[in-house]
Scaffold this active site. Structure first.
Site: not given
Length: 323
Positions: A133, A168, A218, A233, A241, A281, A289, A291
């Site tokens: 994050k 979050k 993604r 997504r 979400r 993201d 984000e 990842n």
């Protein structure tokens, strides 16, 4: 390829992996298809003694190269062995979060292995230094308006200023504990108190991006190369979400100009840090984000667009190990 490689994957328990969508299995299949050895171990099997990091229970796998609709018996396990990690040409840490103290301990042990010359991906120090994050704060030119804070008054001031935000925790995954909060939300106090543990835990707040309706994208970077397709997504009806784990629908599509710009900028920086597999993201052209623990979506991109992401990972490992 000059010679077969011996590759170790640090994974969650094999029996719990979903072969029809698991990116780690896709990589193991790509490796097996080229004649490389595939081994698996769990994080709890890592040991250090007399200057060497080892896996006390390393399991050789015979991996089925082709997928099938049922996906039963995708591997056969051989007899577990205790092996120094230096035995392997490369070790891939692919265990899912939570990024708790045991995960941090694993990065310390793997860093000792890397210091001794073992090729470990993603590099343990880089994984430890990149909160998935907070890592976006290094690149504010690509982010939406964001606050990282712990004091509930600061969080409430941010909500009042922007009117519509996403809250979050910093250690969640798969959409866990993500809330959309409007300024007039009657539950905002309890949401903020719960997420911050009444001011005892730091969280992230971001401006709500309506473009989430078009998908939380993604974007994958493999060995400094930008994969030309993203997996959008798309949230199910009534959801904010897009995470697949939260019921989102995955649609692979070519990168936009903005997504390519963001990924191309970050790719050489992250690869120089030893981050072989990165999942950005991006929502509405904003980086949300970075990842680095166990990025996924390789299977969906390959099946929908025909781009072999897992094969690109093995290409990169072959090049690195031949250098």
């Amino acid at each position: 390829m000059s010679r077969p490689l011996k590759l170790a994957f640090i994974l969650d328990p094999l029996e719990g992996l979903k072969a029809y969508k698991d990116s780690s299995i896709a990589m193991m299949r790509a490796a097996a298809a080229r004649g490389h050895e595939v081994w698996a171990l769990q994080r709890e099997a890592l040991t250090w003694r007399d200057g060497a990091v080892a896996g006390s229970r390393c399991v050789p796998l015979t991996v089925s190269i082709e997928s099938d609709p049922i996906e039963t018996g995708w591997y056969r396990a051989g007899e577990a062995q205790a092996l120094p990690l230096a035995t392997f040409d490369a070790v891939l840490m692919r265990q899912d979060p939570p990024f708790d103290f045991e995960y941090v301990t694993a990065t310390w042990l793997l860093e000792r292995a890397a210091q001794a010359g073992v090729r470990v991906f993603n590099h343990p120090r880089a994984v430890r230094d990149h909160s998935e994050k907070i890592a976006i704060t290094e690149f504010p030119q690509f982010t939406a308006t964001t606050l990282v804070a712990r004091d509930v008054a600061d969080v409430h001031a941010f909500i009042d200023e922007l009117g519509d935000v996403i809250l979050k925790p910093l250690d969640g995954m798969g959409g866990s504990q993500i809330f959309r909060v409007r300024a007039d939300d009657p539950n905002r106090n309890v949401i903020v108190e719960t997420l911050t543990h009444e001011g005892a835990r730091t969280i992230m707040a971001q401006r709500y991006l309506p473009a989430i309706a078009e998908g939380d994208k993604r974007v994958l970077i493999i060995g400094g190369q930008v994969v030309p397709y993203a997996l959008a997504r798309i949230p199910k009806s009534g959801e904010t979400r897009g995470n697949l784990a939260a019921g989102g629908r995955g649609v692979a599509m070519p990168l936009t100009v903005r997504e390519r710009e963001i990924a191309a900028y970050l790719a050489p920086i992250l690869w120089a840090r030893g981050l072989l597999i990165v999942g950005l993201d991006v929502i509405g052209g904003h980086l949300t984000e970075i990842n680095v623990t166990s990025p996924t979506c390789m299977v969906e991109i390959a099946s929908q667009q025909g781009f072999d992401v897992a094969g690109l990972v093995i290409d990169t490992l072959e090049q690195v190990c031949a250098a």
